[in-house]
Design a protein around this motif. Structure first.
Motif, PDB file in Angstrom:
ATOM      1  N   GLN A  18       0.813  -1.029  -0.064  1.00 39.27           N
ATOM      2  CA  GLN A  18      -0.108  -0.110   0.521  1.00 39.27           C
ATOM      3  C   GLN A  18       1.056   1.656  -0.061  1.00 39.27           C
ATOM      4  O   GLN A  18       0.151   1.959  -0.101  1.00 39.27           O
ATOM      5  CB  GLN A  18      -0.830   0.260   1.399  1.00 39.27           C
ATOM      6  CG  GLN A  18      -2.100  -1.514   1.160  1.00 39.27           C
ATOM      7  CD  GLN A  18      -2.731  -1.155   0.219  1.00 39.27           C
ATOM      8  OE1 GLN A  18      -3.441  -0.319  -0.369  1.00 39.27           O
ATOM      9  NE2 GLN A  18      -3.148  -2.329  -0.721  1.00 39.27           N
ATOM     10  N   SER A  19       2.279   0.759   0.025  1.00 37.84           N
ATOM     11  CA  SER A  19       3.292   2.461   0.195  1.00 37.84           C
ATOM     12  C   SER A  19       3.818   2.649  -0.768  1.00 37.84           C
ATOM     13  O   SER A  19       4.518   2.141  -2.014  1.00 37.84           O
ATOM     14  CB  SER A  19       3.643   1.697   1.339  1.00 37.84           C
ATOM     15  OG  SER A  19       4.823   2.679   1.151  1.00 37.84           O
ATOM     16  N   GLU A  20       3.539   3.687  -1.713  1.00 42.31           N
ATOM     17  CA  GLU A  20       4.161   4.452  -2.626  1.00 42.31           C
ATOM     18  C   GLU A  20       5.381   4.331  -2.904  1.00 42.31           C
ATOM     19  O   GLU A  20       6.283   4.303  -3.692  1.00 42.31           O
ATOM     20  CB  GLU A  20       3.333   5.744  -3.210  1.00 42.31           C
ATOM     21  CG  GLU A  20       3.204   6.396  -4.739  1.00 42.31           C
ATOM     22  CD  GLU A  20       2.215   6.889  -5.027  1.00 42.31           C
ATOM     23  OE1 GLU A  20       3.255   8.092  -5.387  1.00 42.31           O
ATOM     24  OE2 GLU A  20       1.508   7.312  -5.152  1.00 42.31           O
ATOM     25  N   GLU A  21       6.121   4.709  -1.247  1.00 43.56           N
ATOM     26  CA  GLU A  21       7.067   5.077  -1.432  1.00 43.56           C
ATOM     27  C   GLU A  21       7.922   3.576  -1.725  1.00 43.56           C
ATOM     28  O   GLU A  21       8.921   3.679  -2.533  1.00 43.56           O
ATOM     29  CB  GLU A  21       7.796   5.531  -0.099  1.00 43.56           C
ATOM     30  CG  GLU A  21       8.935   5.617   0.794  1.00 43.56           C
ATOM     31  CD  GLU A  21       9.103   5.901   2.042  1.00 43.56           C
ATOM     32  OE1 GLU A  21      10.624   6.070   2.692  1.00 43.56           O
ATOM     33  OE2 GLU A  21       8.548   6.490   2.136  1.00 43.56           O
ATOM     34  N   THR A  22       7.919   2.265  -0.319  1.00 46.51           N
ATOM     35  CA  THR A  22       7.768   1.385  -0.862  1.00 46.51           C
ATOM     36  C   THR A  22       8.181   0.691  -2.222  1.00 46.51           C
ATOM     37  O   THR A  22       9.019   0.403  -3.089  1.00 46.51           O
ATOM     38  CB  THR A  22       7.391   0.608  -0.180  1.00 46.51           C
ATOM     39  OG1 THR A  22       7.486   0.480   1.319  1.00 46.51           O
ATOM     40  CG2 THR A  22       8.329  -1.444   0.090  1.00 46.51           C
ATOM     41  N   ILE A  23       7.025   0.974  -3.528  1.00 45.34           N
ATOM     42  CA  ILE A  23       6.890   0.127  -4.622  1.00 45.34           C
ATOM     43  C   ILE A  23       8.023   1.500  -5.945  1.00 45.34           C
ATOM     44  O   ILE A  23       8.752   0.306  -6.222  1.00 45.34           O
ATOM     45  CB  ILE A  23       4.921   0.909  -4.739  1.00 45.34           C
ATOM     46  CG1 ILE A  23       4.329   0.016  -4.288  1.00 45.34           C
ATOM     47  CG2 ILE A  23       5.171   0.657  -6.531  1.00 45.34           C
ATOM     48  CD1 ILE A  23       2.712  -0.112  -4.877  1.00 45.34           C
ATOM     49  N   SER A  24       8.248   2.945  -5.065  1.00 45.81           N
ATOM     50  CA  SER A  24       9.301   4.051  -6.207  1.00 45.81           C
ATOM     51  C   SER A  24      10.507   3.029  -5.468  1.00 45.81           C
ATOM     52  O   SER A  24      11.667   2.734  -6.306  1.00 45.81           O
ATOM     53  CB  SER A  24       9.085   5.087  -5.643  1.00 45.81           C
ATOM     54  OG  SER A  24       7.851   5.648  -5.954  1.00 45.81           O
ATOM     55  N   LYS A  25      10.832   2.849  -4.268  1.00 49.74           N
ATOM     56  CA  LYS A  25      12.510   2.520  -4.111  1.00 49.74           C
ATOM     57  C   LYS A  25      12.244   0.697  -5.131  1.00 49.74           C
ATOM     58  O   LYS A  25      13.328   0.325  -5.630  1.00 49.74           O
ATOM     59  CB  LYS A  25      12.385   1.468  -2.483  1.00 49.74           C
ATOM     60  CG  LYS A  25      12.063   2.409  -2.434  1.00 49.74           C
ATOM     61  CD  LYS A  25      12.170   2.060  -0.148  1.00 49.74           C
ATOM     62  CE  LYS A  25      12.326   3.634   0.549  1.00 49.74           C
ATOM     63  NZ  LYS A  25      12.733   3.586   2.241  1.00 49.74           N
TER      64      LYS A  25
END
Length: 77
Positions: A18-25
């Motif tokens: 659910q974390s956009e930051e994690t997906i970006s990483k």
């Protein structure tokens, strides 16, 4: 666990994120890995090898061992 099972498991976990930051990483990691693997596949030609290919090409042309662009195009029409 084989590679295919690991990929499926990874994708299933990825879809739960659910974390956009994690997906970006993860996207950055994937892009970096892809770029690195592409670099490993590409090996620039040495000057010596380039010169040998030029010499062979010139020799082939002088000895009539070539096809014209028209001949090549006709082959695939």
């Amino acid at each position: 666990m084989n590679i295919e099972a690991r990929k499926i498991e990874f994708i299933q976990e990825f879809l739960k994120l659910q974390s956009e930051e994690t997906i970006s990483k993860l996207e950055k990691i994937l892009k970096k890995e892809k770029d690195t693997s592409d670099e490993r596949l590409f090996r620039p030609m040495t000057i010596d090898k380039l010169n040998k290919r030029i010499d062979k090409s010139e020799s082939d042309f002088k000895n009539n061992r070539f096809k014209t662009s028209s001949e090549l195009l006709a082959k695939y029409e």
